[in-house]
Write a protein that holds these residues in place. Structure first.
Motif, PDB file in Angstrom:
ATOM      1  N   LYS A 263       0.837  -1.196   0.000  1.00  0.00           N
ATOM      2  CA  LYS A 263       0.000   0.000   0.000  1.00  0.00           C
ATOM      3  C   LYS A 263       0.876   1.250   0.000  1.00  0.00           C
ATOM      4  O   LYS A 263       1.555   1.556   0.980  1.00  0.00           O
ATOM      5  CB  LYS A 263      -0.930   0.001   1.217  1.00  0.00           C
ATOM      6  N   LYS A 266      -0.826   7.771  -2.692  1.00  0.00           N
ATOM      7  CA  LYS A 266      -1.526   7.869  -3.973  1.00  0.00           C
ATOM      8  C   LYS A 266      -0.612   8.234  -5.135  1.00  0.00           C
ATOM      9  O   LYS A 266      -0.720   7.668  -6.227  1.00  0.00           O
ATOM     10  CB  LYS A 266      -2.676   8.873  -3.870  1.00  0.00           C
ATOM     11  N   GLN A 269       1.460   5.285  -5.930  1.00  0.00           N
ATOM     12  CA  GLN A 269       0.629   4.249  -6.537  1.00  0.00           C
ATOM     13  C   GLN A 269       0.375   4.565  -8.008  1.00  0.00           C
ATOM     14  O   GLN A 269       0.375   3.681  -8.858  1.00  0.00           O
ATOM     15  CB  GLN A 269      -0.708   4.120  -5.790  1.00  0.00           C
ATOM     16  N   ASN A 274      -0.377   0.955  -9.978  1.00  0.00           N
ATOM     17  CA  ASN A 274      -1.165   0.061  -9.109  1.00  0.00           C
ATOM     18  C   ASN A 274      -0.535  -1.313  -8.886  1.00  0.00           C
ATOM     19  O   ASN A 274      -1.193  -2.222  -8.367  1.00  0.00           O
ATOM     20  CB  ASN A 274      -2.580  -0.155  -9.685  1.00  0.00           C
ATOM     21  N   GLN A 293      -7.194  -1.489  -8.797  1.00  0.00           N
ATOM     22  CA  GLN A 293      -7.759  -0.828  -7.619  1.00  0.00           C
ATOM     23  C   GLN A 293      -9.264  -1.021  -7.550  1.00  0.00           C
ATOM     24  O   GLN A 293      -9.825  -1.280  -6.476  1.00  0.00           O
ATOM     25  CB  GLN A 293      -7.427   0.670  -7.646  1.00  0.00           C
TER      26      GLN A 293
END
Length: 351
Positions: A263, A266, A269, A274, A293
């Motif tokens: 994790k 953002k 990511q 992702n 996601q």
């Protein structure tokens, strides 16, 4: 559906039926992702060239390189999806984009793709290690190994090698040759990629100059390679990772527990496409990165997987050997304690 229900036993086939809808590629999503990735990458190259040819201040070129490196990781994820034939519906589109992005990432499309597919087939399998993975020995294998092999293994698992020399070697040298056991099309992709890179180098030499090109190309590639190797490492090298022998290996556990849910913030990511949702990717590699996601958010049976945070992931650098007794990756220090305990037990038995 309750949390308890989401943890009920389910086969890999049943779970794949549930997530099947997420395997459908989207031409619009793919095109948009390429637009917001490849175009900015090209513009950053333009800024860097302008800076190193004294059109812009040098600091703008350095900044462009520092941004382009992580962005090349995102391009690699597009390449990676094309290798799985999951990025587009069309086979020829996956192949074309795969070859182009492969050249940008200095990685041959067919050759790397074949080895990577084998990695998926053998992930978490103690009896089939060695292709497309990080070299990992069990405690017993390490103890029984000759001294030179143990020294080499310690060097290999050292973070300064693993994330220093290693990534540069893999992308600049190792990928220039076909991997063992790869068939004709794989070898051909190596030749095509190498010729394309030579052509780019030649054109660059005739225009901006070899020195300028290499001052930009090498740092970007090394930054991207280092980030990429770290991502791959942490996706399969963490304390609670699943490994088992071939005869008892559970393919569902190998996917969901043998690959981490890394994790990330953002922005990170987005940059990494992702791929931190690696457990879902291993469950079904046909899911394109832009659907991972959404798959995680909508399928409750996938949400019980505990995420691996950035801080905890750094501890992965301190684990090196698979202990079949505790079923965990452990450190060299822990291995010494195990070895000492075995010697003590053997000595007591002899008495």
């Amino acid at each position: 559906m309750t949390e308890q229900q989401s943890k009920e036993p389910v086969s890999r086939q049943q779970l794949n039926k549930i997530i099947l809808k997420f395997t459908t590629p989207s031409r619009i999503k793919a095109a948009w992702q390429m637009t917001n990735t490849v175009i900015p990458y090209a513009l950053l190259w333009a800024v860097a060239i302008a800076a190193f040819t004294q059109v812009l201040p040098l600091w703008t070129g350095i900044l462009a390189i520092l941004i382009a490196g992580p962005l090349l990781v995102r391009i690699f994820i597009i390449f990676h999806d094309c290798c799985h034939s999951s990025y587009f519906r069309s086979s020829w589109a996956n192949t074309l984009v795969g070859y182009i992005t492969g050249v940008l990432c200095s990685t041959p499309f067919r050759d790397w793709g074949k080895a990577h597919i084998q990695h998926h087939a053998t992930a978490g399998n103690l009896d089939k290690r060695g292709v497309g993975d990080i070299w990992t020995l069990t405690v017993d294998e390490y103890i029984a190994a000759p001294k030179m092999k143990r020294i080499i293994y310690r060097i290999f698992r050292n973070p300064f090698f693993l994330l220093g020399v290693g990534p540069s070697y893999v992308f600049l040298v190792f990928h220039r040759f076909s991997q063992k056991g790869i068939q004709h099309k794989g070898r051909l992709s190596v030749y095509i990629t190498n010729l394309a890179l030579l052509a780019i180098l030649f054109i660059a030499g005739m225009t901006i100059g070899y020195t300028t090109f290499l001052w930009i190309y090498l740092p970007i590639t090394i930054i991207a390679a280092t980030l990429g190797v770290w991502l791959f490492y942490v996706q399969h090298q963490y304390e609670e990772v699943y490994w088992d022998r071939n005869d008892v290996r559970d393919s569902l556990k190998a996917a969901l527990e043998g690959s981490s849910y890394y994790k990330l913030p953002k922005v990170a990511q987005w940059i990494t496409g992702n791929i931190g949702l690696h457990h879902i990717h291993h469950l079904n590699p046909s899911i394109p990165n832009y659907n991972l996601q959404k798959c995680h958010d909508e399928i409750q049976k996938l949400q019980h997987i505990e995420p691996l945070g950035v801080r905890k992931s750094l501890k992965s650098l301190r684990i090196h050997l698979w202990d079949e007794e505790s079923r965990k990756l452990i450190s060299f220090k822990a291995m010494k304690l195990i070895r000492k305990a075995r010697r003590k037990k053997a000595h007591a038995h002899d008495q």
